[in-house]
Scaffold this motif. Structure first.
Motif, PDB file in Angstrom:
ATOM      1  N   UNK A   5       0.814  -1.220   0.000  1.00 51.18           N
ATOM      2  CA  UNK A   5       0.000   0.000   0.000  1.00 51.18           C
ATOM      3  C   UNK A   5       0.844   1.264   0.000  1.00 51.18           C
ATOM      4  N   UNK A   6       1.890   1.314   0.831  1.00 49.66           N
ATOM      5  CA  UNK A   6       2.767   2.492   0.921  1.00 49.66           C
ATOM      6  C   UNK A   6       1.974   3.782   1.113  1.00 49.66           C
ATOM      7  N   UNK A   7       1.111   3.852   2.148  1.00 50.97           N
ATOM      8  CA  UNK A   7       0.200   4.992   2.248  1.00 50.97           C
ATOM      9  C   UNK A   7       0.814   6.193   2.951  1.00 50.97           C
ATOM     10  N   UNK A   8       0.188   7.347   2.759  1.00 54.45           N
ATOM     11  CA  UNK A   8       0.419   8.473   3.647  1.00 54.45           C
ATOM     12  C   UNK A   8      -0.142   8.076   5.013  1.00 54.45           C
ATOM     13  N   UNK A   9       0.396   8.649   6.082  1.00 56.54           N
ATOM     14  CA  UNK A   9      -0.129   8.343   7.407  1.00 56.54           C
ATOM     15  C   UNK A   9      -1.507   8.986   7.580  1.00 56.54           C
ATOM     16  N   UNK A  10      -2.261   8.506   8.564  1.00 53.29           N
ATOM     17  CA  UNK A  10      -3.581   9.087   8.836  1.00 53.29           C
ATOM     18  C   UNK A  10      -3.449  10.563   9.208  1.00 53.29           C
ATOM     19  N   UNK A  11      -2.438  10.899  10.004  1.00 50.10           N
ATOM     20  CA  UNK A  11      -2.226  12.290  10.377  1.00 50.10           C
ATOM     21  C   UNK A  11      -1.843  13.120   9.159  1.00 50.10           C
ATOM     22  N   UNK A  12      -0.989  12.544   8.299  1.00 50.66           N
ATOM     23  CA  UNK A  12      -0.640  13.238   7.068  1.00 50.66           C
ATOM     24  C   UNK A  12      -1.841  13.436   6.165  1.00 50.66           C
ATOM     25  N   UNK A  13      -2.717  12.442   6.110  1.00 49.24           N
ATOM     26  CA  UNK A  13      -3.931  12.565   5.314  1.00 49.24           C
ATOM     27  C   UNK A  13      -4.832  13.671   5.820  1.00 49.24           C
ATOM     28  N   UNK A  14      -4.954  13.771   7.137  1.00 47.32           N
ATOM     29  CA  UNK A  14      -5.786  14.844   7.709  1.00 47.32           C
ATOM     30  C   UNK A  14      -5.187  16.212   7.419  1.00 47.32           C
ATOM     31  N   UNK A  15      -3.855  16.286   7.418  1.00 42.45           N
ATOM     32  CA  UNK A  15      -3.210  17.550   7.059  1.00 42.45           C
ATOM     33  C   UNK A  15      -3.501  17.905   5.608  1.00 42.45           C
ATOM     34  N   UNK A  16      -3.410  16.930   4.712  1.00 38.62           N
ATOM     35  CA  UNK A  16      -3.738  17.190   3.306  1.00 38.62           C
ATOM     36  C   UNK A  16      -5.167  17.690   3.167  1.00 38.62           C
ATOM     37  N   UNK A  17      -6.089  17.051   3.896  1.00 39.78           N
ATOM     38  CA  UNK A  17      -7.495  17.484   3.856  1.00 39.78           C
ATOM     39  C   UNK A  17      -7.600  18.953   4.254  1.00 39.78           C
ATOM     40  N   UNK A  18      -6.950  19.326   5.355  1.00 36.89           N
ATOM     41  CA  UNK A  18      -7.042  20.707   5.829  1.00 36.89           C
ATOM     42  C   UNK A  18      -6.417  21.693   4.848  1.00 36.89           C
ATOM     43  N   UNK A  19      -5.282  21.313   4.251  1.00 36.24           N
ATOM     44  CA  UNK A  19      -4.629  22.206   3.299  1.00 36.24           C
ATOM     45  C   UNK A  19      -5.503  22.459   2.078  1.00 36.24           C
ATOM     46  N   UNK A  20      -6.143  21.414   1.589  1.00 34.25           N
ATOM     47  CA  UNK A  20      -7.022  21.577   0.427  1.00 34.25           C
ATOM     48  C   UNK A  20      -8.274  22.363   0.802  1.00 34.25           C
ATOM     49  N   UNK A  21      -8.820  22.107   1.977  1.00 35.63           N
ATOM     50  CA  UNK A  21      -9.978  22.904   2.407  1.00 35.63           C
ATOM     51  C   UNK A  21      -9.617  24.378   2.486  1.00 35.63           C
ATOM     52  N   UNK A  22      -8.434  24.674   3.019  1.00 36.28           N
ATOM     53  CA  UNK A  22      -8.037  26.061   3.231  1.00 36.28           C
ATOM     54  C   UNK A  22      -7.703  26.791   1.935  1.00 36.28           C
ATOM     55  N   UNK A  23      -7.076  26.092   0.986  1.00 40.66           N
ATOM     56  CA  UNK A  23      -6.624  26.742  -0.240  1.00 40.66           C
ATOM     57  C   UNK A  23      -7.649  26.696  -1.366  1.00 40.66           C
ATOM     58  N   UNK A  24      -8.635  25.807  -1.247  1.00 43.99           N
ATOM     59  CA  UNK A  24      -9.735  25.705  -2.210  1.00 43.99           C
ATOM     60  C   UNK A  24      -9.256  25.619  -3.667  1.00 43.99           C
ATOM     61  N   UNK A  25      -8.389  24.669  -3.983  1.00 45.32           N
ATOM     62  CA  UNK A  25      -7.885  24.545  -5.355  1.00 45.32           C
ATOM     63  C   UNK A  25      -8.962  24.035  -6.312  1.00 45.32           C
ATOM     64  N   UNK A  26      -8.860  24.465  -7.547  1.00 44.72           N
ATOM     65  CA  UNK A  26      -9.751  23.947  -8.589  1.00 44.72           C
ATOM     66  C   UNK A  26      -9.254  22.592  -9.093  1.00 44.72           C
ATOM     67  N   UNK A  27      -7.938  22.480  -9.271  1.00 45.45           N
ATOM     68  CA  UNK A  27      -7.358  21.231  -9.752  1.00 45.45           C
ATOM     69  C   UNK A  27      -6.266  20.768  -8.795  1.00 45.45           C
ATOM     70  N   UNK A  28      -6.505  19.614  -8.175  1.00 46.26           N
ATOM     71  CA  UNK A  28      -5.519  18.960  -7.324  1.00 46.26           C
ATOM     72  C   UNK A  28      -4.880  17.847  -8.146  1.00 46.26           C
ATOM     73  N   UNK A  29      -3.565  17.823  -8.200  1.00 46.19           N
ATOM     74  CA  UNK A  29      -2.858  16.754  -8.907  1.00 46.19           C
ATOM     75  C   UNK A  29      -2.077  15.937  -7.888  1.00 46.19           C
ATOM     76  N   UNK A  30      -2.210  14.618  -7.978  1.00 48.74           N
ATOM     77  CA  UNK A  30      -1.491  13.709  -7.106  1.00 48.74           C
ATOM     78  C   UNK A  30      -0.633  12.769  -7.946  1.00 48.74           C
ATOM     79  N   UNK A  31       0.633  12.674  -7.596  1.00 46.04           N
ATOM     80  CA  UNK A  31       1.534  11.714  -8.228  1.00 46.04           C
ATOM     81  C   UNK A  31       1.664  10.524  -7.283  1.00 46.04           C
ATOM     82  N   UNK A  32       1.064   9.391  -7.665  1.00 46.16           N
ATOM     83  CA  UNK A  32       1.151   8.185  -6.860  1.00 46.16           C
ATOM     84  C   UNK A  32      -0.120   7.860  -6.116  1.00 46.16           C
ATOM     85  N   UNK A  33      -1.087   7.250  -6.795  1.00 48.61           N
ATOM     86  CA  UNK A  33      -2.360   6.893  -6.171  1.00 48.61           C
ATOM     87  C   UNK A  33      -2.200   5.741  -5.190  1.00 48.61           C
ATOM     88  N   UNK A  34      -1.448   4.726  -5.586  1.00 50.01           N
ATOM     89  CA  UNK A  34      -1.405   3.437  -4.902  1.00 50.01           C
ATOM     90  C   UNK A  34      -2.842   2.918  -4.791  1.00 50.01           C
TER      91      UNK A  34
END
Length: 221
Positions: free
Chosen positions: A58-87
């Motif tokens: 799986x090689x996942x982001x940690x749960x805490x890291x995932x929550x941080x990503x959620x908050x960053x996207x909520x705060x910045x309100x991007x139109x297009x989010x790009x992720x390299x590495x879905x797993x």
């Protein structure tokens, strides 16, 4: 006024994350099986060959890291989010949940392993987030080369030696003020990327967030 529940708390999403984190806890066993059945020199493998060999991990982001990503996207309100590495899609769910709760945007994510891409698409459909996620299957340096829209938030969590080439490929689409986040700052293969974003001459202001293996959060200047 009652507070609207966020998407991460939606039962289908929380159940999927719980299931996948539990599976990821067995990554060590999966890696041992891979080494047991594969006789190869990793350095001699192409990215595609290694992705296929590691398809159970799986090689996942940690749960805490995932929550941080959620908050960053909520705060910045991007139109297009790009992720390299879905797993298997753990980090993608955090990104997509934030996009859904913002009420606008899309997540474009990349995966080289066909097995992982298929499993991730199934999970996205089961959680009801597939309408805000596009999975680009194949070599990210090829699939993302077709991207034409601006990149408003970038998360890099694929093969570490490819993070800098992916960033440089997308830099023409990254406007000043855009956040670029990379996982696993302590991995040796990520060192060229880290050197790049920590040098302000390259157009970034960067800070390390101490969560799990570290997230490097860089703002395009």
């Amino acid at each position: 006024m009652p507070t609207k529940a966020h998407t991460l708390a939606e039962p289908r999403v929380s159940a999927a994350l719980t299931r996948m984190f539990e599976a990821a806890d067995r990554d060590g066993e999966a890696a041992a099986r891979m080494r047991g059945v594969q006789s190869y020199d990793r350095a001699a493998l192409s990215a595609q060959e290694y992705a296929d060999a590691a398809q159970e991990i799986y090689m996942p982001v940690s749960a805490e890291g995932g929550r941080l990503l959620y908050n960053l996207v909520r705060a910045t309100r991007p139109t297009t989010v790009v992720e390299f590495g879905t797993s298997y899609g753990i980090s993608t769910l955090y990104l997509a949940a934030a996009v859904r709760d913002n009420g606008t945007g899309q997540v474009i994510t990349t995966e080289m392993s066909r097995a992982k891409a298929t499993a991730a698409r199934d999970t996205f459909a089961a959680t009801g987030l597939d309408d805000v996620i596009t999975v680009l299957e194949g070599n990210a340096l090829e699939t993302l080369a077709e991207l034409r829209e601006p990149v408003d938030f970038l998360f890099l969590d694929g093969w570490k030696n490819l993070c800098l080439p992916v960033l440089q490929l997308l830099e023409p689409h990254i406007a000043p003020g855009t956040l670029v986040v990379a996982d696993d700052v302590d991995f040796s293969d990520l060192a060229p990327y880290i050197d790049h974003v920590r040098d302000t001459a390259n157009g970034y202001h960067s800070v390390t967030f101490p969560v799990d293996d570290g997230l490097e959060i860089s703002c395009r200047l």
